[in-house]
Design an enzyme around this catalytic site. Sequence first.
Site: not given
Ligand SMILES: *Cc1c(COP(=O)(O)O)cnc(C)c1O
Length: 387
Positions: A71, A177, A198-199, A238, A330
């Site tokens: 984001t 993705q 990362a997640h 930081t 989402c």
């Molecule tokens: C999950 C997602 C985001 C947001 O990523 P964050 O690291 O949670 O801010 C942005 N774009 C896409 C396509 C996503 O699937």
Amino acid sequence: MIYLDYHATTPVDSEVLAAMLPYFSQRFGNASSRSHRFGWEAEAGVDKARAQVADLIGAATSEVLFTSGATEANNLALLGVLSAAGPGAHAITQVTEHKAVLDTLAVWEKRGGSVTRVGVDRFGRVDPAQVEAAITDRTAIISIMFVNNEIGTIQPIAEIGRIARRHGVYFHTDVAQAAGKLPIDVEEHSIDLLSISAHKLYGPKGVGALYMRRRGPRVVLEPQVFGGGQEGGMRSGTLAVPLIVGLGQAAEIAGAVMTEESARIRQQRDRLWGALQEGLGDAISLNGPPVDGDRIPANLSVTFRGLGSEADTLLTALVQHVAVSPGSACNSAHADASHVLKAIGVRAEDTRATLRFGLGRPTTDAEITEAAAQTVRLARSLLSAAR
Ligand SMILES: *Cc1c(COP(=O)(O)O)cnc(C)c1O
């Protein structure tokens, strides 16, 4: 409980966690502390992670900067480039982007800039010719996601990249993705800016990265966060060393296992789709590209037609056993119907009857068998009640 919502987030890989842990305690230094060993150790962890992320996308280490997630990377890429280009600069995107791109560009419009949002076909694909036709002499950036988070569509990224390069416009892509699922190469795909999270990649939440091309062309952008001048002044604050180390490790693992993992997930996804079709026939339809088309292996977006008012009951009942998201996943913080399903022509009442299955690294064959059986059983009983 079976988790099939890997587009929403993924668990931290145990190797990633192991790499992170020392940086919370023994190696807790501030990566900006240049005068002592604590700082150097933290900096070394960050340097390694930068190289690991750069490797996954074919970039140079100096072209990667860390953010709090995709984001923030999207915000920095878009508002950074557009602000640097000056008032009234123009951006091109497409209608099925993530809100982190759409809402950011809406802010740019409010500030007096202009934005073109091109449409998609029934599979969710952008036509590169339409992108090219939208370019004006004020266009500063084109932003098209690599893979859609709801319906798994893979966009014609290399073609759009070539068009952007030919017109001297920066090309940004959100790969949240796609990273770890498809090969990404900033040279081959002519990418100038790229956002990663990362997640979505078996790393921790709260960290991501922005790739910014240094030469041919050199990307110029205005920072959006000010302070201590970290990350070359592009993103003050930081550095979140443990999280950054986790992102790096996650990127390295993803690069190593991607080919094998994608093949296994594709088989499982095809088996899930086959079992749903066998059990439910034409009561279901697939949203987005065909399973053998421009679609990531991990994704299945399914509409259960004819469920009518029972649509919500299916989700409520299924999530007792199988964690999936409604089609509009989402945005599940908002109640709005999915802008993605709407854009590909899914009728409003069918949008409500849509589930998104997302497979991931931990998914087992037994889970697929069980998830398919539960879904078929519940959908059948609701369909016969609805008739
Ligand atoms: C999950 C997602 C985001 C947001 O990523 P964050 O690291 O949670 O801010 C942005 N774009 C896409 C396509 C996503 O699937």
